[in-house]
Design an enzyme around this catalytic site. Structure first.
Site, PDB file in Angstrom:
ATOM      1  N   GLU A 299       0.952  -1.111   0.043  1.00 20.35           N
ATOM      2  CA  GLU A 299       0.153   0.160   0.003  1.00 20.35           C
ATOM      3  C   GLU A 299       0.721   1.197  -0.236  1.00 20.35           C
ATOM      4  OE1 GLU A 299      -3.764  -0.671   2.242  1.00 20.35           O
ATOM      5  OE2 GLU A 299      -3.618   1.578   2.908  1.00 20.35           O
TER       6      GLU A 299
ATOM      7  N   CYS B 279      -8.350  -1.882   4.269  1.00 22.28           N
ATOM      8  CA  CYS B 279      -8.093  -2.993   5.370  1.00 22.28           C
ATOM      9  C   CYS B 279      -9.549  -3.387   5.805  1.00 22.28           C
ATOM     10  CB  CYS B 279      -7.190  -2.633   6.308  1.00 22.28           C
ATOM     11  SG  CYS B 279      -5.760  -1.764   6.040  1.00 22.28           S
TER      12      CYS B 279
ATOM     13  N   GLU C 255       1.978   1.824  -3.443  1.00 24.48           N
ATOM     14  CA  GLU C 255       0.852   2.124  -4.287  1.00 24.48           C
ATOM     15  C   GLU C 255       0.587   3.761  -4.119  1.00 24.48           C
ATOM     16  OE1 GLU C 255      -2.904   0.179  -3.156  1.00 24.48           O
ATOM     17  OE2 GLU C 255      -3.701   1.427  -5.041  1.00 24.48           O
TER      18      GLU C 255
ATOM     19  N   GLU D 288     -16.243 -10.699   3.949  1.00 24.23           N
ATOM     20  CA  GLU D 288     -15.072 -10.401   2.763  1.00 24.23           C
ATOM     21  C   GLU D 288     -14.752 -11.742   2.581  1.00 24.23           C
ATOM     22  OE1 GLU D 288     -11.102  -7.493   3.405  1.00 24.23           O
ATOM     23  OE2 GLU D 288     -11.172  -9.080   4.618  1.00 24.23           O
TER      24      GLU D 288
END
Lengths: 388, 596
Positions: free
Chosen positions: B282, B310, B285, B372
């Protein structure tokens, strides 16, 4: 039973004494505090049923801080057996609106609303026309006040003023916790005066006729007159303006069919009076008050069915948020059915009456608090009818 | 501050004006029972269990709703109050399906507790007819809604609207038909529900519970042909103790690992490992996005602000409520799903296991993690990446079922390969933690120096304020990052979805410009998650947060990019952050969903 006194009919509301705008203009010539004192002196109490002193309510709102205040006409006439506001709105809506304008002038509110029960939607155009005329009149009188219309959606509980306000704010029509009361924090959390349709008219009239003339009607605790909606087993159902403080026996002598077994005073949330108590009961704040509903039952009626009907009504019309009212109403209905069908002993009625005491003490608003009025009076007075 | 004097049960109490009678009673040490009241929520005053007598007032007063006033005389235990209290409980019990021994919440039920305390004669009321034909909504992989247990306290509704701005749960109908419902009475899985489970945390009865996978996990554990790996989320270790006899805020990491081993898990690994991995992905990113915007003049709006990914509650929330901003969400999977994808690829290869025989279990502070794990996208290993998600509460149950004496367990370490973690990973469990962890790594990557905060504690992003903003100016960049020289990074941290909604509204209306936003769906972050021990309140969440930061401070590795197992993973398997392999296994996409 006495037959010497009779019911006195009055004609303040629909009498054509003076033009409405003249009444309003005259009132607005007066000193504001003096006028509010006049209202207090008149002893006028809210005509919707709860009977809060109108002058005091206006005084609180006048004294409440802030510039933004609201005036609301409660036209959610939903109490079973009440239909007098409908007649006022049909015949004298201008007086209602003028009374609201007067309160706006007195308290400093610039915006008013009429909250009209959904079932009266057929009157909407008539009311809008009258309202627009009055708003125009306010403009011409340089009174910074205008009235708007809000439609209810059919819930009985929205007649309760804080539920009405919630409904106006596009929320579920559920009563609020009090305090604060609307006079301090009502619509949009601003000071708000909520009065019944009829109260506005009397307030306007008192500004003209004076406290003394008004208080000459009625009794010390229940001054003036009020409209009654007479229904049930009567040869002459209808709306009548009668003096407050009459004896129920006089009322029955006037309106009964000669076989009156009981009168339900104040609608489903009121009290049931059996024949043997007619001459002990005063219709007024010293006895049994009513928002206007007077239902007469003759000996052909089953009081079990009357109560069953009331309880079905409450079970549906409770907003459902607080436990005593939501579950209590269901238990009372299930309970009388169980006693009738002998699945519960007769003594279960006494248990249920204990529960109505909890409903009275612990419900959030007047709806749950008053279910026990009809329940206890009917069960106590017509115990056998509940069982057999 | 103006104070008010009143008497409660003849005891003189002086409290701040504006407090309620209930507040005053608690200050005076006088107990008043409550049910619809919850410290995290606005006042409802609808159950009426807390009524008290005020001398001179016609009716009883709901102590949770009535403000104190000078000279008030309150009686909390008069005959009137006692009768009303008992009656109200009897009424509630008559609309509640009191099937206690069969109830998932047996012994964890506030109504049951009150009944045990205040009801001592048999209840004669008639059970309401609605209890004979109820339906249970088990459509959601996270939450089960059983209306026959519901007592209409509306805590869930207030949670869903006020705390979370989700409004999946609403009140519908009135009177005897009043109920807690969804939009058009649809199933919970078909509405805007984010599965955050905050309603479950606040439901006093068994009306809202997590969907449990306890049996499924037992079956896997007892099956000799499977290899069961388990991962433990950061926030579990600071809360599990509450269910098993420890005080709030006690860290039980070592005992938790021991207990999992005793239960029979073949390998006890750590979500913290993939939390460190998340930071690598991340953080990279974020830098990639910044580079695109600052040097290539790419369309800034679709890349920045970047938000964290998250929290599965947050993901579902943004999919429903701000679908125009899905490109702004980091494409990184959550640590749970990164772990799942690696468990059946990297771990299987390293351990020479057949991935088809691996059952991957995760212990989460969260109910949304169950949803999820069920997402169809989450099968990049070729299998369901995470097979079963257990909440902290479910794990506690299994530990109790197994008869493990948790208190006296020895401390053990997580197993290796995917068990090592840094302090930066631990703080993922608290609001602001991902932000802090990302800064520790990204700043150092860009400048070659540690973040300029004492002990690496980035205090401005810590705390319990609903929305926290911080700016950090990047100076002294290494040559390859020179485009960031002098850039002031604008950061925001939000926890609880109402706060997230406010931040996103500000972004949408152009009132706020951020580069990076951390969002956690639950109040306090994962430590206040919907799968954590009940009860919850701000005090409890604060203690858990303190425990998290203690755990971080005690770690010998504090920065994700220094986690040796993560470095080994890149070297042996993934090559580099944002590599092709990483994209295959560790990144995902989002789906626009309807708004009701």
């Amino acid at each position: 039973m006495t037959n010497t006194s009779t019911v006195r009919k009055t004609d303040l509301i629909f009498g054509r004494s003076l033009d409405t705008l003249t009444l309003l203009r005259n009132a607005m010539q007066r000193d504001k505090d003096g006028l509010i004192q006049e209202l207090i002196d008149s002893g006028l109490r809210g005509r919707g049923g709860a009977g809060f002193p109108t002058g005091l309510k206006w005084k609180f709102a006048k004294g409440a801080p802030g510039n933004e205040k609201y005036i609301i006409c409660n036209a959610d006439e939903g109490e079973p057996g009440t239909f007098k506001d409908r007649v006022i709105l049909e015949k004298a809506a201008d007086k209602v609106f003028a009374g609201m304008g007067l309160c706006g002038w007195l308290t400093g509110a610039t915006k008013g609303f009429i909250y009209l029960r959904n079932e009266y939607i057929w009157m909407r155009n008539h009311i809008l026309a009258q309202m627009n005329d009055m708003n125009e009149a306010f403009r011409q009188m340089k009174l910074d006040f205008s009235i708007g219309l809000k439609m209810g959606s059919g819930a009985y509980v929205c007649g309760e003023e804080t539920a009405l306000i919630e409904s106006m704010e596009s929320k579920r029509g559920e009563p609020r916790n009090k305090p604060p009361f609307p006079a301090i924090a009502g619509y949009e959390d601003k000071p708000t005066v909520v009065n019944n349709v009829e109260t506005w008219v009397y307030a306007l009239l008192i500004s003209y006729i004076g406290a003394d003339v008004f208080a000459a009607y009625g009794t010390e605790q229940s001054t003036g007159s009020k409209l009654f909606s007479v229904s049930g087993d009567t040869p002459k159902p209808g709306v009548y303006e009668l003096e407050m403080g009459m004896k129920l026996s006089d009322f029955v002598a006037e309106f009964g069919d000669g076989d009156t077994k009981a009168v339900q005073v104040g609608g489903a949330s009121g009290f049931c009076v059996p024949r043997r108590k007619f001459d002990q009961v005063i219709i007024g704040f010293e006895g049994i008050p009513t928002g206007g509903s007077m239902m007469l039952f003759n000996s052909h009626r089953s009081m079990y069915h009357v109560l069953h009907n009331f309880l079905e009504f409450f079970m549906e019309e409770s907003c459902g948020q607080c436990t005593p009212c939501r579950v209590g109403c269901q238990q009372l209905l299930l309970g009388i059915e169980a006693v009738k069908s002998k699945t519960k002993p007769a003594q279960y009625l006494d248990t249920l009456m204990e529960f109505t005491e909890t409903m009275r003490l612990a419900s959030k608003c007047g709806l749950g608090q008053s279910v026990g009025n009809a329940f206890n009076s009917i069960v106590n007075e017509f115990y056998e009818e509940m069982i057999y | 501050m103006k104070t008010v004097r009143l008497t409660i049960d003849k005891k003189v109490v002086e409290v701040q004006a504006g407090k309620t009678i209930l507040d005053a009673a608690r200050i005076a040490g006088i107990h008043i029972p409550t049910l619809c009241h919850h410290p995290d929520l606005c006042v409802a005053g609808n159950c009426r269990v807390c009524v008290v007598e005020q001398v001179g007032v016609r009716t009883l007063q709901a102590s949770c709703a009535v403000p104190v006033a000078d000279g008030m005389e309150i009686i909390t235990n008069s005959a009137k109050v006692q009768q009303a209290r008992r009656h109200i409980l009897e009424l509630l019990l008559s609309e509640h399906r009191s099937d206690c021994v069969n109830c998932y919440k047996n012994n964890h039920c506030e109504l049951q507790d009150l009944a045990a305390k205040y009801i001592f004669t048999p209840v004669t009321l008639i059970p309401l007819p609605a209890l004979q034909h109820y339906t249970i909504d088990s459509s959601s992989p996270s939450i089960i809604k059983d209306d026959s247990k519901c007592i209409r306290c509306q805590r869930c509704v207030r949670t869903c609207t006020q705390l979370q701005h989700v409004t999946a749960l609403t009140v519908s109908h009135k009177g005897h038909e009043q109920k807690i419902s969804t939009f058009m009475d649809k199933l919970l899985n078909d509405v805007v529900c984010t599965n955050c489970g905050q309603c479950v945390n606040r439901c006093p009865t068994g009306a809202l519970t997590e969907r449990n996978y306890i049996q499924e996990v037992w079956d896997a554990l007892l099956d000799p042909n499977t290899h069961v790996v388990v991962q433990t989320a950061p926030a579990v270790r600071v809360a599990l103790g509450e269910e098993l006899g420890f005080d709030v805020g006690e860290r039980v990491t070592g005992k938790m690992v021991s207990a999992l081993k005793t239960l029979g898990f073949d390998s006890v690994l750590d979500t913290d490992f993939t939390a460190d991995l998340t930071i690598m992905e991340e953080g990279t990113e974020l830098l990639t996005r910044l580079k695109a915007v600052l040097t290539e003049k790419a369309d800034a709006g679709t890349l920045l602000p970047m938000t964290t990914s998250c929290s599965p509650g947050w993901i579902k929330f943004i999919e429903h409520k701000f679908p125009d901003y899905l490109t702004n969400v980091s494409s990184c999977k959550s640590p749970q799903q990164m772990f799942g994808a690696l468990a059946k690829t990297y771990y299987a290869r390293k351990r020479k296991l057949n991935p088809a025989k691996i059952v991957s279990v995760s212990i989460m502070p969260c109910t949304a993690k169950k949803y999820e794990a069920d997402r169809p996208e989450m099968r990049s290993s070729g299998f369901k990446d995470v097979d079963y998600v257990l909440t902290t509460r479910e794990l506690a149950r299994m530990i109790k079922m197994a008869g493990i004496d948790f208190m006296s367990l020895p401390d053990q370490e997580h197993d290796s390969l995917m068990g090592e973690s840094s302090g930066a990973a631990v703080i993922f469990g608290a609001t602001g933690g991902v932000m802090e962890a990302a800064l520790r790594t990204a700043y150092e990557l860009v400048t070659g120096r540690e973040v300029p905060f004492a002990n690496l504690d980035i205090k401005p992003v810590r705390g319990m304020e609903g929305v926290r903003e911080a700016n950090i100016t990047i100076e002294g960049c290494l040559p390859e990052w020179s485009f960031l020289e002098g850039v002031e990074l604008k950061l925001a941290v939000a926890h609880g979805l109402t706060n997230a909604w406010e931040v996103m509204q500000a972004v949408k209306q152009g009132k706020a410009e951020f580069h990076f936003i951390e969002v956690m769906a639950c109040p306090g972050g994962c430590l206040g998650g919907g799968g954590q021990p009940i009860p919850t309140n701000s005090e409890i969440r604060l203690k858990r947060a303190q425990a998290i930061y203690e755990e971080d401070a005690g770690k010998h590795i504090r920065k994700s990019h220094e986690n040796p197992e993560v470095l080994a993973l890149y070297k042996d398997f993934l090559e580099a952050p944002m590599s092709h392999k990483s994209h295959e296994l560790l990144h995902t996409y989002y789906i626009e969903r309807h708004c009701n």
